[in-house]
Design an enzyme around this catalytic site. Structure first.
Site, PDB file in Angstrom:
ATOM      1  CG  ASP A 222      -1.747   1.189   1.398  1.00 25.00           C
ATOM      2  OD1 ASP A 222      -2.309   1.645   0.384  1.00 25.00           O
ATOM      3  OD2 ASP A 222      -1.856   1.703   2.530  1.00 25.00           O
TER       4      ASP A 222
ATOM      5  CG  ASP B  22      -2.083   7.535   0.605  1.00 26.47           C
ATOM      6  OD1 ASP B  22      -1.094   7.670  -0.138  1.00 26.47           O
ATOM      7  OD2 ASP B  22      -3.171   8.085   0.387  1.00 26.47           O
TER       8      ASP B  22
END
Length: 397
Positions: A185, A187
């Protein structure tokens, strides 16, 4: 048929010196011995060397003891020899091995006591212990045998919470070192920022975006609806702001070290994000990350329209991206690692061979194979059995 034979356990302890192992086996070479097992550990310059041998006939203990003690005297070591009877078939095979990795900052003796106690209570045995890292986190790895990985993982996870440490339980053997695709991922995982919040600050709508985010967190909106509503608030923002925001991104500590080290070992990297490709694709190119999946902001006449182009990268799409990256790299899903922090990463974490929750929400920690609560992304290296001494010497991320 197993024939009863004599076994000898030779243990040398003391200050480490070059040539100890070579000299020991030179001294033993003149006797009818075969090596059954050997372990050597050096801690802060102190050596512990143990050798288990089998003798085909009655051993000449007097001469063997004289040779070993003479060697020990030359190197300033202490020597101990114990004998037993049995056969090579009595030496337990190390099958079904598990690796238990402990990370703490600090790693207190009470935590190791608690973990070792639960391992013993489960009926498993600790065969080896070694250090993988000393700072900024301390990481040790235990090789154990006789444990059930599912039950042990659940049991040690509870201990980890009470002791304030991270614990990972993984199957041993070559499979662990064959993990060849890392998908992360972005963020709050690869970077310390939330891209939508940075854009909202530039657009003067940070408060409105925060309200939509809160509604999604409460379950009033699903991810796709919340994303579209937040993007609509960015309508009219100059597209040049995207480059400015990209320059503002802060990598998570250890990110460059993780990517550089594993890249040098032939690993492939991908990133999947509910953020925006215009911001993270240049970052991926800079880091040498070859696979990217993210949402695309629609741009017209140099301005954001407040709409998305193409499908939304949501929870299901992240897992699909993991599968697609694996297929393109020729890596089986069982040899992939997925890293994330939010509910949007759950399907991806479940699909990967090893799912890691990184400073994650409780629902993600509970679902992942293991979790990391330290703020260093390169701690993932230790879960793969790579010590800090093996890490490529690069500028910290």
């Amino acid at each position: 048929m197993n024939t009863s034979r004599t076994t000898l356990l030779i243990t040398l302890t003391g200050p480490d010196r070059p040539g100890v192992t070579s000299r020991l086996f030179t001294a033993l070479a003149g006797y009818p011995l075969s090596v059954l097992d050997i372990e050597q550990v050096v801690i802060r310059g102190k050596l512990v060397l143990g050798v288990l041998l089998e003798c085909e006939g009655p051993p000449d203990l007097t001469r063997i003891y004289a040779a070993v003690t003479a060697l020990a005297g030359d190197f300033g070591l202490q020597a101990e020899i114990t004998t037993g009877s049995g056969s090579s078939g009595d030496v337990p095979a190390r099958s079904g091995r598990l690796h238990v990795t402990l990370l703490g900052s600090p790693l207190a003796p009470a935590a190791i006591t608690a973990i070792a106690g639960r391992i013993a209570a489960s009926g498993a045995n600790i065969d080896r212990i070694g250090r993988l890292a000393r700072r900024p986190v301390t990481c040790i790895e235990m090789e154990i045998s006789g444990g059930d990985p599912v039950l042990l993982r659940e049991d040690l996870a509870r201990v980890a919470v009470t002791q304030g440490i991270d614990v990972a339980v993984q199957r041993g053997g070559l499979h662990r070192r064959a993990l060849r695709l890392i998908v992360m991922d972005v963020d709050s995982t690869l970077i310390r920022d939330e891209v939508i919040d940075l854009l909202a600050d530039r657009a003067g709508c940070a408060g409105e975006v925060a309200k939509v985010t809160a509604a999604a967190m409460r379950g009033d909106l699903d991810f796709a609806a919340a994303l579209r509503e937040r993007v609509s608030l960015l309508a009219g923002l100059d597209a040049g702001v995207l480059d400015e925001v990209r320059g503002q991104l802060r990598l998570t500590a250890g990110a460059r070290t993780l990517i550089s080290t594993l890249g040098g070992l032939g690993y492939k990297f991908g990133i999947v994000s509910g953020g925006f490709v215009q911001v993270i694709a240049p970052l991926a190119a800079e880091l040498g990350i070859g696979y990217v999946a993210a949402n695309e902001l629609e741009i017209a006449a140099g301005k954001l329209t407040g709409r998305l182009s193409g499908p939304v990268i949501d929870r299901a799409a992240k897992a699909d991206a993991l599968r697609r990256f694996a297929a393109e790299t020729g890596v089986p899903l069982s040899q992939t690692v997925a890293v994330g922090d939010g509910a949007n990463d759950l399907d991806m974490i479940a699909a990967a061979g090893l799912g890691i929750a990184f400073n994650a929400k409780p629902v993600v920690r509970d679902a992942a194979d293991t979790s990391l609560s330290v703020p260093y992304l390169d701690a993932i290296l230790y879960l793969l059995g790579i010590s800090s001494d093996d890490v490529t010497d690069v500028e910290p991320g």
